[in-house]
Write a protein that holds these residues in place. Structure first.
Motif, PDB file in Angstrom:
ATOM      1  N   GLY A  41       0.817  -1.211   0.000  1.00  0.00           N
ATOM      2  CA  GLY A  41       0.000   0.000   0.000  1.00  0.00           C
ATOM      3  C   GLY A  41       0.847   1.254   0.000  1.00  0.00           C
ATOM      4  O   GLY A  41       0.575   2.210  -0.740  1.00  0.00           O
ATOM      5  N   PHE A  42       1.899   1.251   0.816  1.00  0.00           N
ATOM      6  CA  PHE A  42       2.796   2.402   0.864  1.00  0.00           C
ATOM      7  C   PHE A  42       3.506   2.593  -0.469  1.00  0.00           C
ATOM      8  O   PHE A  42       3.686   3.717  -0.949  1.00  0.00           O
ATOM      9  N   ARG A  43       3.934   1.491  -1.066  1.00  0.00           N
ATOM     10  CA  ARG A  43       4.639   1.576  -2.353  1.00  0.00           C
ATOM     11  C   ARG A  43       3.749   2.208  -3.421  1.00  0.00           C
ATOM     12  O   ARG A  43       4.196   3.089  -4.168  1.00  0.00           O
ATOM     13  N   MET A  44       2.519   1.769  -3.495  1.00  0.00           N
ATOM     14  CA  MET A  44       1.587   2.319  -4.486  1.00  0.00           C
ATOM     15  C   MET A  44       1.386   3.812  -4.281  1.00  0.00           C
ATOM     16  O   MET A  44       1.401   4.601  -5.231  1.00  0.00           O
ATOM     17  N   LEU A  45       1.221   4.219  -3.026  1.00  0.00           N
ATOM     18  CA  LEU A  45       1.004   5.632  -2.704  1.00  0.00           C
ATOM     19  C   LEU A  45       2.226   6.467  -3.051  1.00  0.00           C
ATOM     20  O   LEU A  45       2.123   7.518  -3.702  1.00  0.00           O
ATOM     21  N   ILE A  46       3.392   5.994  -2.641  1.00  0.00           N
ATOM     22  CA  ILE A  46       4.627   6.761  -2.819  1.00  0.00           C
ATOM     23  C   ILE A  46       5.059   6.822  -4.281  1.00  0.00           C
ATOM     24  O   ILE A  46       5.429   7.884  -4.800  1.00  0.00           O
ATOM     25  N   ASP A  47       4.997   5.693  -4.972  1.00  0.00           N
ATOM     26  CA  ASP A  47       5.438   5.660  -6.372  1.00  0.00           C
ATOM     27  C   ASP A  47       4.518   6.441  -7.301  1.00  0.00           C
ATOM     28  O   ASP A  47       4.881   6.720  -8.451  1.00  0.00           O
TER      29      ASP A  47
ATOM     30  N   VAL B  37      12.776   2.603  -3.229  1.00  0.00           N
ATOM     31  CA  VAL B  37      13.988   1.963  -3.765  1.00  0.00           C
ATOM     32  C   VAL B  37      14.270   0.613  -3.124  1.00  0.00           C
ATOM     33  O   VAL B  37      15.248  -0.053  -3.483  1.00  0.00           O
ATOM     34  N   GLY B  38      13.423   0.208  -2.183  1.00  0.00           N
ATOM     35  CA  GLY B  38      13.643  -1.095  -1.566  1.00  0.00           C
ATOM     36  C   GLY B  38      12.677  -1.372  -0.437  1.00  0.00           C
ATOM     37  O   GLY B  38      11.987  -0.474   0.052  1.00  0.00           O
ATOM     38  N   GLU B  39      12.617  -2.642  -0.020  1.00  0.00           N
ATOM     39  CA  GLU B  39      11.733  -3.069   1.059  1.00  0.00           C
ATOM     40  C   GLU B  39      12.440  -4.099   1.934  1.00  0.00           C
ATOM     41  O   GLU B  39      13.353  -4.786   1.478  1.00  0.00           O
ATOM     42  N   ALA B  40      11.976  -4.197   3.178  1.00  0.00           N
ATOM     43  CA  ALA B  40      12.484  -5.217   4.088  1.00  0.00           C
ATOM     44  C   ALA B  40      11.373  -5.620   5.042  1.00  0.00           C
ATOM     45  O   ALA B  40      10.530  -4.805   5.406  1.00  0.00           O
ATOM     46  N   ALA B  41      11.393  -6.912   5.430  1.00  0.00           N
ATOM     47  CA  ALA B  41      10.353  -7.425   6.319  1.00  0.00           C
ATOM     48  C   ALA B  41      10.802  -7.459   7.779  1.00  0.00           C
ATOM     49  O   ALA B  41      10.014  -7.804   8.658  1.00  0.00           O
ATOM     50  N   ASP B  42      12.050  -7.107   8.042  1.00  0.00           N
ATOM     51  CA  ASP B  42      12.509  -7.024   9.433  1.00  0.00           C
ATOM     52  C   ASP B  42      13.627  -5.991   9.539  1.00  0.00           C
ATOM     53  O   ASP B  42      14.191  -5.541   8.532  1.00  0.00           O
ATOM     54  N   GLY B  43      13.943  -5.617  10.767  1.00  0.00           N
ATOM     55  CA  GLY B  43      14.925  -4.568  10.990  1.00  0.00           C
ATOM     56  C   GLY B  43      16.316  -4.906  10.514  1.00  0.00           C
ATOM     57  O   GLY B  43      17.041  -4.040  10.009  1.00  0.00           O
ATOM     58  N   GLU B  44      16.711  -6.138  10.665  1.00  0.00           N
ATOM     59  CA  GLU B  44      18.063  -6.548  10.244  1.00  0.00           C
ATOM     60  C   GLU B  44      18.241  -6.379   8.740  1.00  0.00           C
ATOM     61  O   GLU B  44      19.261  -5.843   8.273  1.00  0.00           O
TER      62      GLU B  44
ATOM     63  N   PRO C 294      -3.185   9.948   3.653  1.00  0.00           N
ATOM     64  CA  PRO C 294      -2.109   9.827   2.660  1.00  0.00           C
ATOM     65  C   PRO C 294      -1.286  11.098   2.483  1.00  0.00           C
ATOM     66  O   PRO C 294      -0.042  11.042   2.448  1.00  0.00           O
ATOM     67  N   HIS C 295      -1.957  12.241   2.392  1.00  0.00           N
ATOM     68  CA  HIS C 295      -1.206  13.485   2.159  1.00  0.00           C
ATOM     69  C   HIS C 295      -0.335  13.834   3.364  1.00  0.00           C
ATOM     70  O   HIS C 295       0.737  14.447   3.224  1.00  0.00           O
ATOM     71  N   GLU C 296      -0.760  13.449   4.571  1.00  0.00           N
ATOM     72  CA  GLU C 296       0.040  13.706   5.766  1.00  0.00           C
ATOM     73  C   GLU C 296       1.322  12.881   5.743  1.00  0.00           C
ATOM     74  O   GLU C 296       2.407  13.383   6.076  1.00  0.00           O
ATOM     75  N   LEU C 297       1.211  11.629   5.350  1.00  0.00           N
ATOM     76  CA  LEU C 297       2.389  10.773   5.269  1.00  0.00           C
ATOM     77  C   LEU C 297       3.353  11.269   4.201  1.00  0.00           C
ATOM     78  O   LEU C 297       4.567  11.342   4.420  1.00  0.00           O
ATOM     79  N   LEU C 298       2.821  11.632   3.042  1.00  0.00           N
ATOM     80  CA  LEU C 298       3.668  12.121   1.954  1.00  0.00           C
ATOM     81  C   LEU C 298       4.381  13.410   2.352  1.00  0.00           C
ATOM     82  O   LEU C 298       5.576  13.586   2.080  1.00  0.00           O
TER      83      LEU C 298
END
Length: 220
Positions: A19-25, A33-40, A111-115
């Motif tokens: 959802g974030f990717r769709m909004l941001i892109d 430019v990338g994603e991760a499922a955990d902090g490491e 959405p606009h607040e996050l952007l």
């Protein structure tokens, strides 16, 4: 043409990241430019490539967002961390701010607040969700141990006007609000904020808020 702001997503829920990717892109000036499922994974990815802002979930497996934030900031990279949380009063958020995060937003923000928050953090500003700022100050910061002797030398470098500005910042006031309260031009407020960041050796506005309360300069 100005290069888009490079955003990295760190969240253990694939649906949330999608959802974030769709909004941001969908924005001309932002790019995931990338994603991760955990902090490491997030830490490794951010340290290996150029990232302007990382959206960091607090609760993730393997390594949580607080520790991931701490490692990214400690590494010295220019990446700014914007913490995302489901709860508007979360002690993990405070820990992340202490670790160097540039602010936090609620996952259910508009959405606009996050952007807008991503754009602001990217240029060095600090963001705290409006609905949570007051409660964070009311419930978390008063429990901090006050040890003014540790930082007296830095407080003593401030002018009375700078102290006044710092106290207003600690209340969660914006530059515009400080301008009205202290009867000075907004540009002058901005200049004072810059001097405060330099003198108190803080990364951003969040650091100033924490400094003011930890040293006892500001009181609720």
């Amino acid at each position: 043409m100005v290069d888009p702001i490079k955003v990295f997503l760190a969240d253990d829920q694939e649906l949330v990241r999608s959802g974030f990717r769709m909004l941001i892109d969908a924005q001309d000036d932002l790019k995931v430019v990338g994603e991760a499922a955990d902090g490491e994974q997030a830490v490794k990815a951010v340290l290996a490539s150029a990232v302007d802002v990382i959206l960091m979930d607090i609760r993730m497996p393997v390594m949580d967002g607080v520790e991931a934030t701490r490692r990214i900031v400690k590494s010295g990279v220019s990446t700014r961390v914007l913490v995302l949380t489901t709860f508007d009063l979360d002690e993990y958020v405070f820990a992340a701010l202490k670790a160097g995060a540039s602010g936090f937003m609620l996952k259910d923000a508009r959405p606009h607040e996050l952007l807008d928050a991503i754009r602001s953090v990217a240029v060095g500003e600090a963001i705290m969700a409006p609905s949570a700022t007051r409660r964070l100050l009311d419930h978390v910061i008063p429990n901090l141990p006050v040890t003014p002797t540790q930082v007296d030398h830095r407080i003593n470098t401030l002018t009375e006007r700078e102290k006044e500005v710092l106290i207003e910042i600690a209340k969660g006031a914006t530059n515009a609000e400080i301008s009205q309260t202290l009867f000075m031009a907004e540009g002058t407020v901005k200049a004072h904020v810059g001097k405060l960041l330099s003198k108190l050796e803080q990364r951003d506005r969040v650091g100033l808020v924490l400094f003011a309360y930890e040293t006892g300069l500001a009181h609720l």
